[in-house]
Every structure is written in structure tokens, then in C-alpha cells.
Design a protein around this motif. Sequence first.
Motif, PDB file in Angstrom:
ATOM      1  N   ILE A 124       0.898  -1.150   0.208  1.00 22.40           N
ATOM      2  CA  ILE A 124       0.025  -0.119  -0.111  1.00 22.40           C
ATOM      3  C   ILE A 124       0.933   1.272   0.010  1.00 22.40           C
ATOM      4  O   ILE A 124       0.400   2.188  -0.807  1.00 22.40           O
ATOM      5  CB  ILE A 124      -0.738   0.104   1.217  1.00 22.40           C
ATOM      6  N   LEU A 125       1.947   1.141   0.798  1.00 23.42           N
ATOM      7  CA  LEU A 125       2.701   2.561   0.691  1.00 23.42           C
ATOM      8  C   LEU A 125       3.529   2.603  -0.529  1.00 23.42           C
ATOM      9  O   LEU A 125       3.539   3.849  -1.066  1.00 23.42           O
ATOM     10  CB  LEU A 125       4.086   2.347   1.864  1.00 23.42           C
ATOM     11  N   VAL A 126       4.010   1.624  -1.286  1.00 22.44           N
ATOM     12  CA  VAL A 126       4.579   1.709  -2.534  1.00 22.44           C
ATOM     13  C   VAL A 126       3.516   2.264  -3.784  1.00 22.44           C
ATOM     14  O   VAL A 126       3.848   3.266  -4.135  1.00 22.44           O
ATOM     15  CB  VAL A 126       5.108   0.397  -3.029  1.00 22.44           C
ATOM     16  N   LEU A 127       2.252   1.989  -3.508  1.00 21.50           N
ATOM     17  CA  LEU A 127       1.394   2.315  -4.305  1.00 21.50           C
ATOM     18  C   LEU A 127       1.002   3.925  -3.993  1.00 21.50           C
ATOM     19  O   LEU A 127       0.767   4.635  -5.045  1.00 21.50           O
ATOM     20  CB  LEU A 127       0.054   1.554  -4.160  1.00 21.50           C
ATOM     21  N   GLY A 128       0.796   4.188  -2.536  1.00 22.52           N
ATOM     22  CA  GLY A 128       0.409   5.529  -2.306  1.00 22.52           C
ATOM     23  C   GLY A 128       1.601   6.640  -2.577  1.00 22.52           C
ATOM     24  O   GLY A 128       1.418   7.503  -3.428  1.00 22.52           O
ATOM     25  N   VAL A 129       2.830   6.105  -2.404  1.00 25.73           N
ATOM     26  CA  VAL A 129       3.835   7.233  -2.687  1.00 25.73           C
ATOM     27  C   VAL A 129       4.045   7.195  -4.214  1.00 25.73           C
ATOM     28  O   VAL A 129       4.314   8.345  -4.879  1.00 25.73           O
ATOM     29  CB  VAL A 129       5.175   6.852  -2.102  1.00 25.73           C
ATOM     30  N   GLY A 130       3.955   6.055  -4.788  1.00 22.31           N
ATOM     31  CA  GLY A 130       4.121   5.778  -6.370  1.00 22.31           C
ATOM     32  C   GLY A 130       3.085   6.822  -7.025  1.00 22.31           C
ATOM     33  O   GLY A 130       3.382   7.321  -7.949  1.00 22.31           O
ATOM     34  N   LEU A 131       1.970   6.691  -6.637  1.00 20.41           N
ATOM     35  CA  LEU A 131       0.694   7.522  -7.457  1.00 20.41           C
ATOM     36  C   LEU A 131       0.955   8.897  -7.204  1.00 20.41           C
ATOM     37  O   LEU A 131       0.765   9.643  -8.114  1.00 20.41           O
ATOM     38  CB  LEU A 131      -0.679   7.151  -6.825  1.00 20.41           C
ATOM     39  N   THR A 132       0.995   9.380  -5.804  1.00 22.10           N
ATOM     40  CA  THR A 132       1.648  10.853  -5.484  1.00 22.10           C
ATOM     41  C   THR A 132       2.722  11.449  -6.570  1.00 22.10           C
ATOM     42  O   THR A 132       2.590  12.382  -7.150  1.00 22.10           O
ATOM     43  CB  THR A 132       1.875  10.958  -3.990  1.00 22.10           C
ATOM     44  N   VAL A 133       4.070  10.547  -6.690  1.00 23.30           N
ATOM     45  CA  VAL A 133       4.874  11.121  -7.380  1.00 23.30           C
ATOM     46  C   VAL A 133       4.631  10.993  -8.871  1.00 23.30           C
ATOM     47  O   VAL A 133       4.770  11.903  -9.741  1.00 23.30           O
ATOM     48  CB  VAL A 133       6.022  10.120  -7.093  1.00 23.30           C
ATOM     49  N   LEU A 134       3.690   9.960  -9.253  1.00 18.93           N
ATOM     50  CA  LEU A 134       3.291   9.986 -10.655  1.00 18.93           C
ATOM     51  C   LEU A 134       2.516  10.994 -10.996  1.00 18.93           C
ATOM     52  O   LEU A 134       2.577  11.491 -12.021  1.00 18.93           O
ATOM     53  CB  LEU A 134       2.659   8.692 -10.647  1.00 18.93           C
ATOM     54  N   GLY A 135       1.445  11.325 -10.133  1.00 22.95           N
ATOM     55  CA  GLY A 135       0.796  12.328 -10.503  1.00 22.95           C
ATOM     56  C   GLY A 135       1.395  13.899 -10.755  1.00 22.95           C
ATOM     57  O   GLY A 135       1.083  14.476 -11.558  1.00 22.95           O
ATOM     58  N   ALA A 136       2.122  14.086  -9.555  1.00 19.47           N
ATOM     59  CA  ALA A 136       3.045  15.133  -9.701  1.00 19.47           C
ATOM     60  C   ALA A 136       3.847  15.502 -11.006  1.00 19.47           C
ATOM     61  O   ALA A 136       4.297  16.427 -11.470  1.00 19.47           O
ATOM     62  CB  ALA A 136       3.816  15.333  -8.387  1.00 19.47           C
ATOM     63  N   THR A 137       4.499  14.190 -11.353  1.00 19.51           N
ATOM     64  CA  THR A 137       5.390  14.439 -12.423  1.00 19.51           C
ATOM     65  C   THR A 137       4.705  14.319 -13.691  1.00 19.51           C
ATOM     66  O   THR A 137       5.381  15.247 -14.718  1.00 19.51           O
ATOM     67  CB  THR A 137       6.212  13.056 -12.332  1.00 19.51           C
ATOM     68  N   LYS A 138       3.586  13.805 -13.591  1.00 19.56           N
ATOM     69  CA  LYS A 138       2.984  13.503 -15.196  1.00 19.56           C
ATOM     70  C   LYS A 138       1.856  14.647 -15.286  1.00 19.56           C
ATOM     71  O   LYS A 138       1.084  14.443 -16.413  1.00 19.56           O
ATOM     72  CB  LYS A 138       2.506  12.156 -15.501  1.00 19.56           C
ATOM     73  N   GLY A 139       1.659  15.529 -14.285  1.00 23.72           N
ATOM     74  CA  GLY A 139       0.370  16.320 -14.280  1.00 23.72           C
ATOM     75  C   GLY A 139       0.340  17.231 -15.475  1.00 23.72           C
ATOM     76  O   GLY A 139      -0.867  17.369 -16.182  1.00 23.72           O
ATOM     77  N   GLU A 140       1.442  17.862 -15.681  1.00 23.20           N
ATOM     78  CA  GLU A 140       1.446  18.731 -16.942  1.00 23.20           C
ATOM     79  C   GLU A 140       1.146  17.940 -18.221  1.00 23.20           C
ATOM     80  O   GLU A 140       0.448  18.514 -19.076  1.00 23.20           O
ATOM     81  CB  GLU A 140       2.874  19.524 -16.821  1.00 23.20           C
ATOM     82  N   GLU A 141       1.914  16.973 -18.266  1.00 24.80           N
ATOM     83  CA  GLU A 141       1.636  16.064 -19.694  1.00 24.80           C
ATOM     84  C   GLU A 141       0.188  15.541 -19.572  1.00 24.80           C
ATOM     85  O   GLU A 141      -0.447  16.046 -20.845  1.00 24.80           O
ATOM     86  CB  GLU A 141       2.777  15.106 -19.658  1.00 24.80           C
ATOM     87  N   TRP A 142      -0.473  15.067 -18.529  1.00 22.54           N
ATOM     88  CA  TRP A 142      -1.660  14.433 -18.785  1.00 22.54           C
ATOM     89  C   TRP A 142      -2.708  15.658 -18.658  1.00 22.54           C
ATOM     90  O   TRP A 142      -3.970  15.537 -19.074  1.00 22.54           O
ATOM     91  CB  TRP A 142      -1.830  13.630 -17.666  1.00 22.54           C
ATOM     92  N   GLY A 143      -2.533  16.662 -18.082  1.00 21.53           N
ATOM     93  CA  GLY A 143      -3.371  17.876 -17.832  1.00 21.53           C
ATOM     94  C   GLY A 143      -3.804  17.579 -16.107  1.00 21.53           C
ATOM     95  O   GLY A 143      -4.207  16.635 -15.700  1.00 21.53           O
ATOM     96  N   TRP A 144      -3.658  18.669 -15.495  1.00 18.69           N
ATOM     97  CA  TRP A 144      -4.077  18.933 -14.114  1.00 18.69           C
ATOM     98  C   TRP A 144      -5.234  18.673 -13.446  1.00 18.69           C
ATOM     99  O   TRP A 144      -5.846  18.121 -12.634  1.00 18.69           O
ATOM    100  CB  TRP A 144      -3.525  20.174 -13.542  1.00 18.69           C
ATOM    101  N   SER A 145      -6.191  18.638 -14.645  1.00 15.62           N
ATOM    102  CA  SER A 145      -7.589  18.444 -14.401  1.00 15.62           C
ATOM    103  C   SER A 145      -8.217  17.048 -14.882  1.00 15.62           C
ATOM    104  O   SER A 145      -9.294  16.810 -14.949  1.00 15.62           O
ATOM    105  CB  SER A 145      -8.598  19.522 -14.812  1.00 15.62           C
TER     106      SER A 145
END
Length: 452
Positions: A185-206
Motif C-alpha cells: 500500500i505504501l509503494v502504491l501510495g507514494v508511487g501514485l503521488t509522485v506519478l501524478g505530480a510528475t506527469k500532471g503537466e503532460e496529462w493535464g492537471w484536471s
Amino acid sequence: MLDSTVANLAVPSLAGDFPGDTPAGTLSGISWVITLYAIVFAALLAPAGRFSDVIGRRALFCSGVAVFTVMSLLCALAPNLDVLVVGRGLQAIGAAAMVPASLAVVLTDTPSSQRTKTIGLWSAAGALAAAIGPGLGGVLVEWVGWRSLFLINVPIGIVLFVAGLRRIGTGLRGGRVPDPIGTVILVLGVGLTVLGATKGEEWGWSSPSTLLALGLGPVLVALVLLRSTRHAVPVVETTLWRNRTFLRANLAAMVYGAALFTWLLVGVLVLTEQWHYSTLKAGLAMSPGALVASVTAIIASRVGERVGPRVISVVGSLTIFAVGVFCWVFLPENPHFTTFWLPLSFVIGFGIGLMSWSLSVAAVMSASPVKFASATGMNIACRQVGGALGIAAMTAVIAAEPGLSGYQLVYLVCGLCALAAAAASAGFHFPKYVPAPAPRSEATPATEGTVR
């Protein structure tokens, strides 16, 4: 730590060797070489530190070195992008085991009176590696090619593995494996947080993907922390967080990480995009600050024996804040290396060196010796997550305000993050550093500082 930043300047070369169907697709694929490493490294640092209690510090260190070295070779020989990305993810697993184990090895086998100096040397290595990464990456890519970024790890890894087997004690072992479900669960939680922050501009923040990652990630991390308070062998040592110095050191590490990693990347962008330096020239321009940071971390360990980590951390973070504000106001549009970049490199290197030592001391020395690896893992994980969030913020700022004004705003954001680190550091409560009793022998009249 070097591999956290060294690959940044390899992106153009990788895009040439592994092109996608479209330019956007090429950049998206190549970005995973950096993103996946950051996600796995940040997510596994805390659980890896806990495994030192199970298999012993020597086994954790040597296994981490072995995985890191073998995967570095795989990355260097990768025939396609898929193999390279997978190799980077597996390489990060070795790094996550190796980094907290390394400090645990050093501190456990060091007399308590020498630990602050030892942390100074360890922090100097980390500061030098992270800061020199972009510069070294530029030089190697320009002269040898991107594969050399990973090949350089192989001979060093072999030496470390053999030396670890011969010189490191086995340490305590035989404890229970930390909560497996909590680890996942920790790996998924930290991974999703970093993934969203890193790829947010590419995917679109909304976009749904970004909102899901940034929304679900922190929730999973919170669930793990709650689960760890009730589990017999938790994946996160929540008892450490009861120490206010440890808590504040990790908060400071997170905002400092946002400032540090963003600073290193925006510096490369200013040199290459705004001032139109070549990759090689940009790499050389980044080197002076890295060397100053390394030397400062060693000096800080000696001065810090007298004044403590709180003063060192506040001075270091305020130094970074001041330089950030200065760059916000005065960053020139055209190259001014000797009158602007070089002198500020010395100042910012001074601040980075102070922070590298002081945050490590505050986190590790507020934990018991048997929890050094766990404390180190959590502190560096906070720094990595902060770095990912900082780079995401930088990407958003530059997208909204391209050009010189955008770079100036990014420097201001870095400065404000450093100011937040100063506020957190001001609350450190650490045992006073006092001079040790002078030796009776007339042959050794010098005194050493110690912690009491």
C-alpha cells in the motif's frame, strides 16, 4: 544519489536513439527513464530501511549494491526503450536498499563521539552526487554517450560489493518481515503521488488520471500510517514521528527537496534554453557549486559539533532563500557567467552543503542506533517526494509563463520552499554539543567534540 539527477541531460540523446511515432510520444516515453526511477526510489526507501532489522545491515547493503550494479549494466546495454525503463525501475530498488543501509553501516560501526563527523562525510558524498549529476551527465553524454551514465556505476559497484562482504559486520538480524500488505500500500501510495505530480503537466492537471493519482496516493499513504500505529511490525516506524525533531527534520527535508531538485533542473534549463549553452558547457558550469556543496558539508560537520544542527540548517536554508529571491529579481536574459552564475554557484553550494549535513543529523541522531536505517530511509524518501512535487510545480510555472520570467518565478518558488525549511528547522531540539574532556596524554592535547 547521483542517478537521481545524472540522467536529466541524456533526454535529447535518448530521444534520438529511441524515437516514437510522434515528438510528443517520444518525449512521453523517454520521460519514464527518469520518472520510474524517482517513483520506485521514493516509494521503497522507508520499507527498505526496515529490512535491515530482518536480514542485517551487511546483507541489505550488499544486496542493494548488487542489484544496482547489475541493473546499471542492463541499462547501459539496453537494446530498446522498454528494456531501459525496466532496468531503471529495478535499479531504483537496489538504490532504495543501498542508501539507508549505507548510513546505518557507517553510524553503527562509528563511536558516538565521531558520528557527527561521519554524517558530514556521508552527507558530503550525497550533496556532491546530487548536485554534480546534471553537470557530469552533460560531460559524459557529450564526450562518450548516454550509455556511459550507467556504465560508470559498474566498476564502483563491484568494488563496493566485495568490500562490503569483507569489511561490514553482519549486524543484528532475525526480526520479522515488516507488514507486507502495508509495504504494498505504501509503494502504491507514494508511487501514485509522485506519478501524478510528475506527469500532471503532460496529462493535464484536471484530467481524470492526474486527479486519481494525486487524490488516491495521499489517501493510501495515510492509511499505511494509520495501519502502522497498530501493527506489531509496521512498515513505517511511526514511533519515530513522536520525536518532534524527527518530525520537523522530515518536513524540512520535503520542502528542501522541492527546492533542491527544482534548482538543479531549472539551472540546466537556464543554461541550455535561455543562455544557449551546449550540453558540455552547461555541465561544466554546474560543477563549481557541486564542489562547494561537498566541501561545505564536511566543514559543517566540524562547526556543527559546537553549534548544533539547528543553527546550521537555518543558516543553510536562509542562504538558499536569499539566492532564490536574488535570482527572481536579477536573473539576466543573456549569459553572465563570471559576474552572475559563478559567484552565485559558490553561495548556493554553501547553502546546499549546510542543509545536507544538518537534516541528516537531525533525523538520524533523534533515533536510536537500531533504527538508523529506518530514520534515514524516511528522511530521504521525504526529500525525494518533495523533489518530485517541486519539479511538477516548476513544469506548471514554466508552461504558464515561458521564457525568462518563468525561470525567475521558479527561482522564487525555490526560495520560498527553502524559507519553509528554515521555519521547520528552527524547531529542532537536539542535545547540546559540548567539548569532550581533554585527553590526559600530553602527546594528544587536542580535544574532540562529542554529543551529550
